[in-house]
Design an enzyme around this catalytic site. Structure first.
Site, PDB file in Angstrom:
ATOM      1  N   GLY A 106      41.633  43.917  41.823  1.00  0.00           N
ATOM      2  CA  GLY A 106      41.894  42.610  42.416  1.00  0.00           C
ATOM      3  C   GLY A 106      40.834  41.616  41.996  1.00  0.00           C
ATOM      4  N   THR A 117      44.200  46.566  35.841  1.00  0.00           N
ATOM      5  CA  THR A 117      42.998  47.413  35.933  1.00  0.00           C
ATOM      6  C   THR A 117      43.431  48.827  36.314  1.00  0.00           C
ATOM      7  OG1 THR A 117      41.580  45.586  36.544  1.00  0.00           O
ATOM      8  CG2 THR A 117      40.932  47.743  37.389  1.00  0.00           C
ATOM      9  N   ARG A 151      31.077  37.301  32.064  1.00  0.00           N
ATOM     10  CA  ARG A 151      31.412  37.552  33.474  1.00  0.00           C
ATOM     11  C   ARG A 151      31.556  39.068  33.717  1.00  0.00           C
ATOM     12  NH1 ARG A 151      35.991  40.203  36.136  1.00  0.00           N
ATOM     13  NH2 ARG A 151      36.281  39.241  38.164  1.00  0.00           N
TER      14      ARG A 151
HETATM   15  N1  ASP Z   1      38.917  43.798  39.614  1.00  0.00           N
HETATM   16  C1  ASP Z   1      39.007  43.418  38.222  1.00  0.00           C
HETATM   17  C2  ASP Z   1      37.946  42.400  37.921  1.00  0.00           C
HETATM   18  O1  ASP Z   1      37.746  41.513  38.718  1.00  0.00           O
HETATM   19  C3  ASP Z   1      40.334  42.868  37.823  1.00  0.00           C
HETATM   20  C4  ASP Z   1      41.566  43.540  38.374  1.00  0.00           C
HETATM   21  O2  ASP Z   1      41.474  44.502  39.121  1.00  0.00           O
HETATM   22  O3  ASP Z   1      42.685  43.108  38.048  1.00  0.00           O
HETATM   23  O4  ASP Z   1      37.387  42.453  36.858  1.00  0.00           O
END
Ligand code: ASP
Length: 339
Positions: free
Chosen positions: A259, A207, A235
């Site tokens: 995250g 991300t 989602r």
């Molecule tokens: N926070 C992002 C999500 O849950 C994924 C990530 O940061 O890796 O969609």
């Protein structure tokens, strides 16, 4: 005449510049005319990553940081810097946003993004978009061109058509690397009968996000993602949600998270950091440490942020985080893993 104008412009800028606004503030320990911090996801590179693979990731972060820094160094706004930085990362297939986004459980891509203006608390987000090349740009249009904060799915696609932003077919976001990761996650999750609500894993990272403070003292923050590998269709994570994955308030700080999105939503993580600063008068470091280490679970992710004096903070409970920062004092700093 020119000297008189110069005198007044210096006098005026001394009233409005963030340096003078924070000089008397004992809670801050550094000042920058402008500053920018970015991330390319919480998580560490795989143990077997080659020096060349690490270097291309550094180069990717560096190119994005340069784009944002150039906006700020030439007097541009923090919103422009955040958008410019994130667009570069979205177009780079190494990161889980735009081209290079992870696959969902249907073998497709659904992208989320948001942006927030710390001057006005205006925000915009898009969730589950499938053909928008740069979701961060559409998120900004939601903020500026609608009375709303978040558009999702087919409605967001229709809005993209109205706004005439760049479009691509859904499979243009695919890369062989992401497909291989998806196959691996699918097999493992079936084998383990794993719940989705688990700490971030190395192959789910990437991300992207950015927070900037401009020379006028305005903070902006933005985040963009493909979400989590093998996520259920429909989602929505924290990244498009103002207060969860993104927050900006000129009075406190700007934050972008990465995250396990569900955890950042449950804890209103980005907003909670800002509110702790506002109501408890904590520093950004204290507030971010508390939320990441006391409220979220170990391994849930990380944040980047900066406060109104331009002090940059990053906190993560994953083994590492791809990140970088630059400011008007000449700092230009790229880090990966736990460097
Ligand atoms: N926070 C992002 C999500 O849950 C994924 C990530 O940061 O890796 O969609």
């Amino acid at each position: 005449m020119r000297q008189i104008l110069l005198f007044f412009s210096i006098l005026f800028s001394s009233f409005v510049s963030p340096m003078s606004a924070t000089a008397a503030d004992p809670k801050t320990d550094s000042t920058s005319q402008w500053a920018i911090v970015l991330h390319g996801g919480a998580g560490a590179p795989p143990a077997d990553a080659t020096a060349k693979q690490l270097q291309v990731r550094r180069d990717g972060l560096s190119a994005a940081l340069t784009a944002g820094r150039n906006v700020l160094a030439t007097g541009g706004s923090s919103l422009d810097a955040v958008e410019a930085t994130i667009r570069v990362l979205e177009d780079n297939s190494l990161f889980n946003a735009g081209h290079g986004a992870v696959f969902n459980s249907a073998g497709e891509h659904e992208l989320d993004a948001s942006i927030m203006d710390g001057r006005t608390l205006a925000g915009g987000g898009v969730a589950g978009v499938r053909t928008v090349r740069n979701p961060i740009t559409l998120a900004r249009r939601v903020m500026t061109e609608t009375p709303h904060v978040l558009l999702s799915g087919p409605g967001a696609e229709t809005f993209a058509t109205e706004q005439n932003v760049d479009r691509v077919p859904n499979d243009a976001f695919s890369t062989e690397q992401r497909r291989a990761e998806w196959e691996k996650v699918k097999a493992k999750e079936t084998a383990e009968n794993a719940r989705r609500d688990q700490p971030a894993r190395p192959w789910q990272i990437g991300t992207v996000g950015c927070v900037a403070l401009d020379a006028a003292g305005n903070i902006a923050a933005g985040t963009s993602t493909g979400g989590r590998t093998n996520k259920k269709y429909g989602r929505v994570g924290d990244s498009p949600i103002i207060g969860a994955g993104t927050y900006a308030d000129n009075a406190t700080c700007g934050i972008s998270a990465s995250g396990v999105g569900e955890q950042f939503i449950r804890h209103a993580a980005a907003a909670q950091i800002s509110l702790l600063m506002q109501h408890r008068e904590w520093s950004l470091q204290q507030a971010a440490d508390y939320v990441l280490k006391e409220r979220l679970r170990p391994g849930d992710g990380g944040i980047i942020g900066l406060d109104r004096s331009g002090k940059v903070v990053w906190v993560f409970t994953t083994p590492g985080m791809y990140r970088g920062a630059a400011d008007s004092s000449g700092r230009f700093d790229i880090r990966i893993g736990n460097e």
